[in-house]
Design a protein around this motif. Structure first.
Motif, short mmCIF file in Angstrom:
data_model
loop_
_atom_site.label_atom_id
_atom_site.label_comp_id
_atom_site.label_asym_id
_atom_site.label_seq_id
_atom_site.Cartn_x
_atom_site.Cartn_y
_atom_site.Cartn_z
N GLY A 99 31.29 49.31 30.48
CA GLY A 99 31.20 48.00 29.84
C GLY A 99 32.32 47.05 30.17
O GLY A 99 32.30 45.90 29.74
N PHE A 100 33.30 47.50 30.96
CA PHE A 100 34.44 46.65 31.30
C PHE A 100 34.06 45.59 32.33
O PHE A 100 33.19 45.80 33.16
CB PHE A 100 35.59 47.49 31.87
N GLU A 101 34.80 44.49 32.28
CA GLU A 101 34.75 43.46 33.32
C GLU A 101 35.98 43.61 34.20
O GLU A 101 37.09 43.82 33.69
CB GLU A 101 34.75 42.06 32.70
N PHE A 102 35.79 43.51 35.50
CA PHE A 102 36.91 43.56 36.43
C PHE A 102 37.64 42.23 36.43
O PHE A 102 37.03 41.18 36.63
CB PHE A 102 36.40 43.89 37.83
N VAL A 103 38.95 42.26 36.18
CA VAL A 103 39.77 41.05 36.18
C VAL A 103 40.41 40.83 37.55
O VAL A 103 40.37 39.74 38.10
CB VAL A 103 40.84 41.11 35.08
N GLY A 104 41.01 41.88 38.10
CA GLY A 104 41.65 41.72 39.40
C GLY A 104 42.50 42.91 39.78
O GLY A 104 42.61 43.89 39.04
N ALA A 105 43.09 42.81 40.96
CA ALA A 105 43.89 43.90 41.53
C ALA A 105 45.20 43.34 42.02
O ALA A 105 45.32 42.18 42.39
CB ALA A 105 43.14 44.57 42.67
N SER A 106 46.21 44.20 42.03
CA SER A 106 47.52 43.87 42.59
C SER A 106 47.86 44.91 43.65
O SER A 106 47.49 46.08 43.53
CB SER A 106 48.58 43.88 41.49
N GLU A 107 48.58 44.47 44.66
CA GLU A 107 49.05 45.38 45.70
C GLU A 107 50.50 45.80 45.47
O GLU A 107 51.15 46.31 46.39
CB GLU A 107 48.90 44.72 47.07
N VAL A 108 50.99 45.63 44.25
CA VAL A 108 52.40 45.91 43.98
C VAL A 108 52.75 47.38 44.23
O VAL A 108 53.89 47.70 44.59
CB VAL A 108 52.76 45.50 42.53
N ASN A 109 51.77 48.29 44.08
CA ASN A 109 52.03 49.72 44.27
C ASN A 109 51.40 50.26 45.56
O ASN A 109 51.20 51.46 45.69
CB ASN A 109 51.53 50.50 43.06
N ALA A 110 51.12 49.36 46.49
CA ALA A 110 50.55 49.78 47.78
C ALA A 110 51.62 50.41 48.66
O ALA A 110 52.80 50.06 48.57
CB ALA A 110 49.94 48.59 48.50
N ASN A 111 51.20 51.35 49.50
CA ASN A 111 52.09 51.93 50.50
C ASN A 111 51.30 52.13 51.79
O ASN A 111 50.61 53.15 51.96
CB ASN A 111 52.67 53.27 50.03
N PRO A 112 51.36 51.18 52.71
CA PRO A 112 50.56 51.28 53.94
C PRO A 112 50.96 52.44 54.84
O PRO A 112 50.22 52.78 55.78
CB PRO A 112 50.81 49.93 54.63
N GLN A 113 52.09 53.07 54.58
CA GLN A 113 52.49 54.23 55.39
C GLN A 113 51.76 55.50 55.01
O GLN A 113 51.80 56.49 55.74
CB GLN A 113 54.01 54.45 55.27
#
Length: 273
Positions: free
Chosen positions: A216-230
């Protein structure tokens, strides 16, 4: 007062993700920095801030100091060390919810060690079952879970039976209308086999979104603050290859430490008002 957010879309190769610019009030950011810098935090936990970005993450989720917050499966209390003093300073409330009763033993130990800091943390069962204490329905402003959805998908604590849908349903029930669900977890590439979600410790953004939206949730958005491309997210021993687990011990330790902790999604959802 719950703050408004400005969403800015950006393209991804497989899943539509929204980057949300959060203009946290300066007083909120100051208080989060103070909680993250508190002497009550253990040095080992502070050392992981460079991977977990607690101030930026909690700001993205819009956690305010007078909120009622539920931390799902807090483990050893890494985020509890920050949330407890932050919410206490604003007359907010913190619940810690985990498998009852032993899943909260480390939080109880924190309460015994430092009752002035953690004594007010309320304890509840999650997933809640008949006869166990539960977070009252419709009472939370924010529900947070850090690196746990993959555990539910893998059936941890349930003899290998996936109960992620049930978990999202219970989190939905805890929240007030308009309340926020914040999820951080190890990110599996969208083109990877879905079977890896039950063995690797990684999970797809699309899976988490499906589970949340079906609840039942609505998606608000995403952050890349915890991304690690390595992080390739493709390890024989799963996510536990990387720090902090370092499952291979001293074998290739320098390589894995250079990569750092896992690539993580940071997703914000909303219970419709």
């Amino acid at each position: 007062m719950r703050q408004s957010l400005v969403a800015v879309a950006f393209a991804t190769t497989a899943v539509a993700v929204t980057s949300v610019a959060v203009g946290a009030p300066s007083f909120q950011r100051h208080e989060l920095h103070a909680a993250a810098s508190a002497e009550t935090r253990t040095p080992a936990n502070k050392a992981r801030d460079r991977y977990r970005h607690p101030v930026e993450t909690l700001s993205f989720f819009g956690v305010e100091p007078d909120d009622t917050v539920v931390e799902i499966w807090p483990g050893g209390g890494w985020y509890t060390e920050i949330l407890a003093p932050y919410l206490a300073g604003g007359n907010g409330t913190l619940w810690a919810a985990a498998p009852w009763p032993n899943g909260l033993n480390r939080i109880r130990a924190m309460q015994e060690r430092a009752p002035e800091t953690y004594g007010a943390v309320r304890l509840a069962a999650f997933p809640a079952a008949e006869g166990t204490p539960a977070v009252p329905e419709g009472t939370a402003d924010v529900v947070l879970t850090f690196r746990n959805v993959h555990n539910w998908r893998m059936g941890y604590q349930r003899d290998g039976q996936d109960y992620a849908a049930e978990a999202f349903s219970q989190m939905y029930a805890m929240l007030k209308p308009g309340g926020t669900l914040g999820v951080v977890d190890h990110r599996l590439p969208e083109d990877a086999s879905a079977e890896r979600e039950i063995s690797s410790g990684y999970i797809k953004v699309s899976t988490v979104r499906r589970l949340a939206e079906e609840a039942g949730f609505e998606f608000v958005g995403a952050s890349e603050v915890n991304a690690n491309p390595q992080d390739s997210a493709d390890w024989e021993a799963g996510v536990w290859t990387l720090p902090p687990s370092l499952r291979h011990g001293e074998t290739d330790r320098a390589r894995y430490e250079a990569i750092g902790e896992s690539d993580r999604m940071t997703l914000r959802f909303r219970k419709p008002a």
